[in-house]
Design an enzyme around this catalytic site. Sequence first.
Site, PDB file in Angstrom:
ATOM      1  N   LYS A 140       0.853  -1.195   0.000  1.00  0.00           N
ATOM      2  CA  LYS A 140       0.000   0.000   0.000  1.00  0.00           C
ATOM      3  C   LYS A 140       0.881   1.235   0.000  1.00  0.00           C
ATOM      4  CE  LYS A 140      -2.031   2.514   3.125  1.00  0.00           C
ATOM      5  NZ  LYS A 140      -1.812   3.850   2.510  1.00  0.00           N
ATOM      6  N   CYS A 186      13.310  10.062   8.781  1.00  0.00           N
ATOM      7  CA  CYS A 186      13.356   9.356  10.059  1.00  0.00           C
ATOM      8  C   CYS A 186      14.744   9.417  10.679  1.00  0.00           C
ATOM      9  CB  CYS A 186      12.947   7.909   9.850  1.00  0.00           C
ATOM     10  SG  CYS A 186      13.821   7.160   8.473  1.00  0.00           S
ATOM     11  N   GLU A 210       9.082  13.766  17.513  1.00  0.00           N
ATOM     12  CA  GLU A 210       9.550  13.881  16.134  1.00  0.00           C
ATOM     13  C   GLU A 210       8.748  14.974  15.448  1.00  0.00           C
ATOM     14  OE1 GLU A 210       8.515  10.620  13.523  1.00  0.00           O
ATOM     15  OE2 GLU A 210      10.554  10.581  12.734  1.00  0.00           O
TER      16      GLU A 210
HETATM   17  P1  NAD Z   1       2.135   7.210   9.105  1.00  0.00           P
HETATM   18  O1  NAD Z   1       2.477   6.178  10.090  1.00  0.00           O
HETATM   19  O2  NAD Z   1       1.057   8.164   9.412  1.00  0.00           O
HETATM   20  O3  NAD Z   1       1.721   6.527   7.715  1.00  0.00           O
HETATM   21  C1  NAD Z   1       2.553   5.588   7.079  1.00  0.00           C
HETATM   22  C2  NAD Z   1       1.703   4.667   6.228  1.00  0.00           C
HETATM   23  O4  NAD Z   1       0.838   3.929   7.098  1.00  0.00           O
HETATM   24  C3  NAD Z   1       0.818   5.371   5.209  1.00  0.00           C
HETATM   25  O5  NAD Z   1       0.787   4.597   4.033  1.00  0.00           O
HETATM   26  C4  NAD Z   1      -0.547   5.350   5.888  1.00  0.00           C
HETATM   27  O6  NAD Z   1      -1.627   5.365   4.990  1.00  0.00           O
HETATM   28  C5  NAD Z   1      -0.491   4.025   6.629  1.00  0.00           C
HETATM   29  N1  NAD Z   1      -1.389   3.929   7.787  1.00  0.00           N
HETATM   30  C6  NAD Z   1      -1.838   4.915   8.591  1.00  0.00           C
HETATM   31  N2  NAD Z   1      -2.671   4.409   9.531  1.00  0.00           N
HETATM   32  C7  NAD Z   1      -2.747   3.075   9.317  1.00  0.00           C
HETATM   33  C8  NAD Z   1      -3.437   2.016   9.956  1.00  0.00           C
HETATM   34  N3  NAD Z   1      -4.236   2.205  11.007  1.00  0.00           N
HETATM   35  N4  NAD Z   1      -3.266   0.766   9.487  1.00  0.00           N
HETATM   36  C9  NAD Z   1      -2.456   0.526   8.431  1.00  0.00           C
HETATM   37  N5  NAD Z   1      -1.790   1.499   7.770  1.00  0.00           N
HETATM   38  C10 NAD Z   1      -1.927   2.767   8.215  1.00  0.00           C
HETATM   39  O7  NAD Z   1       3.508   7.956   8.781  1.00  0.00           O
HETATM   40  P2  NAD Z   1       3.786   9.132   7.763  1.00  0.00           P
HETATM   41  O8  NAD Z   1       3.380  10.410   8.377  1.00  0.00           O
HETATM   42  O9  NAD Z   1       3.269   8.793   6.421  1.00  0.00           O
HETATM   43  O10 NAD Z   1       5.383   9.044   7.653  1.00  0.00           O
HETATM   44  C11 NAD Z   1       6.232   9.657   8.540  1.00  0.00           C
HETATM   45  C12 NAD Z   1       6.726   8.695   9.597  1.00  0.00           C
HETATM   46  O11 NAD Z   1       7.411   7.598   8.988  1.00  0.00           O
HETATM   47  C13 NAD Z   1       7.721   9.332  10.525  1.00  0.00           C
HETATM   48  O12 NAD Z   1       7.451   8.946  11.842  1.00  0.00           O
HETATM   49  C14 NAD Z   1       9.056   8.766  10.048  1.00  0.00           C
HETATM   50  O13 NAD Z   1      10.061   8.789  11.022  1.00  0.00           O
HETATM   51  C15 NAD Z   1       8.668   7.399   9.642  1.00  0.00           C
HETATM   52  N6  NAD Z   1       9.652   6.827   8.722  1.00  0.00           N
HETATM   53  C16 NAD Z   1      10.514   5.859   9.185  1.00  0.00           C
HETATM   54  C17 NAD Z   1      11.499   5.350   8.344  1.00  0.00           C
HETATM   55  C18 NAD Z   1      12.497   4.331   8.833  1.00  0.00           C
HETATM   56  O14 NAD Z   1      13.217   3.784   8.009  1.00  0.00           O
HETATM   57  N7  NAD Z   1      12.584   4.065  10.118  1.00  0.00           N
HETATM   58  C19 NAD Z   1      11.592   5.792   7.032  1.00  0.00           C
HETATM   59  C20 NAD Z   1      10.699   6.774   6.600  1.00  0.00           C
HETATM   60  C21 NAD Z   1       9.731   7.275   7.455  1.00  0.00           C
END
Ligand code: NAD
Length: 490
Positions: free
Chosen positions: A180, A289, A391
């Site tokens: 997704k 991140c 963050e």
């Molecule tokens: P998010 O967690 O809000 O969303 C990430 C994904 O999860 C999206 O595709 C979203 O649609 C989906 N999602 C949201 N709620 C869900 C649920 N209940 N069930 C299943 N899927 C769901 O994060 P974001 O705002 O899109 O991204 C930023 C975050 O990602 C930051 O915290 C960042 O640090 C983290 N990140 C981590 C890494 C790493 O390698 N550790 C890399 C990139 C980003």
Amino acid sequence: MADKATTPREHPHLVDGQWVPARDGQWIDVESPRNREVIARVPRGGEKDVQDAVAAAGRAFPGWRDTAPRARGRLLQQIADTLEPEAERIARLISEENGNALRTQSRGEVTFAVDVFRYFGSVAGETKGETIPLGAKTLDYSRREPLGVVGAIVPWNAPVQLAVMKIASALAAGNTLVLKAAEDAPLAVLEIARACHAYLPPGVLNVLVGYGTEAGEALITHPDVRKLSFTGSTAVGRRVMGAAAERIVPVSLELGGKNPQIVYPDADEDWVAAGTVTGMRFVRQGQSCTAGSRLFVHRSIADSFVEKVVANLRTLTVGDPLDEASDIGAIVNRKQYDRVCGFIDEGLGHRGATVALGGRPPAEGPLSEGYFVEPTVFVGVDNEWRMAQEEIFGPVLCVIPWDDEDEVIRMANDTHYGLSAFVWTHDIGRALRAAHAIEAGWVQVNQGGGQVLGQSYGGYKQSGIGREFSLEGMIESFTQRKHVSVDISR
Ligand code: NAD
């Protein structure tokens, strides 16, 4: 509803080798943060779309599993060759949809993605098992087998890099995949799917778009998904792990960070200041991140070091992500922009903290047309403040002074995150002692770059579980071990 003449282009998603709209016909508008215009519509996938995709991945699994690993690898290499000449077009799409600057970010992201397909394509045959020496009359060996249908979810901040990392490693190991994409940045990921679609049998890779609470929830709770691989926030990661626990399926989580950078008194130099700016990922608007957003500077050099950081930041241009002159692009969307501004307001209201650069974004002029925030540096921050603990995921750097080495290590570790860290000093013994004491999955010394293929990258503490950036990560995350024990005396 927009009339036909103004309806933006529709980009269907990929299910069972077909490009289809959402089953219930709903769409999501994709807004460009560079000018707040709707640039495309993508399916608002839901439960039915997830069911179709998981069923297709389940049907495709036996054939893909039984394809020789090196043959799978060759297909991944061909995908890389197909993507390479498309890199510029895909990079521009990333910049349009998530606001990352084309020159400093998006081009490199697609080049990296091509490399990811080549890397996992070349190691696909390395999922080797072992034999156990139990004597001449027993053959006991292990196999590394794929898990089945993998459910993967990625965020918007590096959409192509993170999607490709899951696609290439899960498929190389013989799994099939339902991925997704993030609702804020699905377009470039769909283009990656297009290149894959040209080579992969139907159902091996399915790429859906939809909201997390709809398509995401349906995917993480689907009973036929045998592994969950999630990159995103710690809050959603917790939910994903809960869903995995319900069905006892393995889960990999790459989550958030509030990463420390420690500058020692012997490191008051321009190259270190430039390195900390890179480490803070200012050219990704801090939306990384691994951003080193807590800058611990020894009190004896704090003033002069901050001057160097500010001088470096003044050389960077914030502007239209598609403009070659821009170093720094736009924040991804309104929600994130408001959140970042909220943290800036909070910093401005703190007695004791001062702003060395930046502040509230301009309310007028070209930058006010998109979600632009200038690099902002707060000095004199306390590590216990919310802005130093949460963050922000924006271009906001907290400078925290320190006096004593034990104290700074304690402050660096005083967070529930543990993703990355940076240490800056000429004294390599000291640097390595600090690197060993810091609770983080990845520590860089005297450098501030991004992840490198082949490193088993991942987080400590609430920054995640599991590793995915390497051959070992692929084996750990996307295969399971089976032992076969044979009595060969008969
Ligand atoms: P998010 O967690 O809000 O969303 C990430 C994904 O999860 C999206 O595709 C979203 O649609 C989906 N999602 C949201 N709620 C869900 C649920 N209940 N069930 C299943 N899927 C769901 O994060 P974001 O705002 O899109 O991204 C930023 C975050 O990602 C930051 O915290 C960042 O640090 C983290 N990140 C981590 C890494 C790493 O390698 N550790 C890399 C990139 C980003």
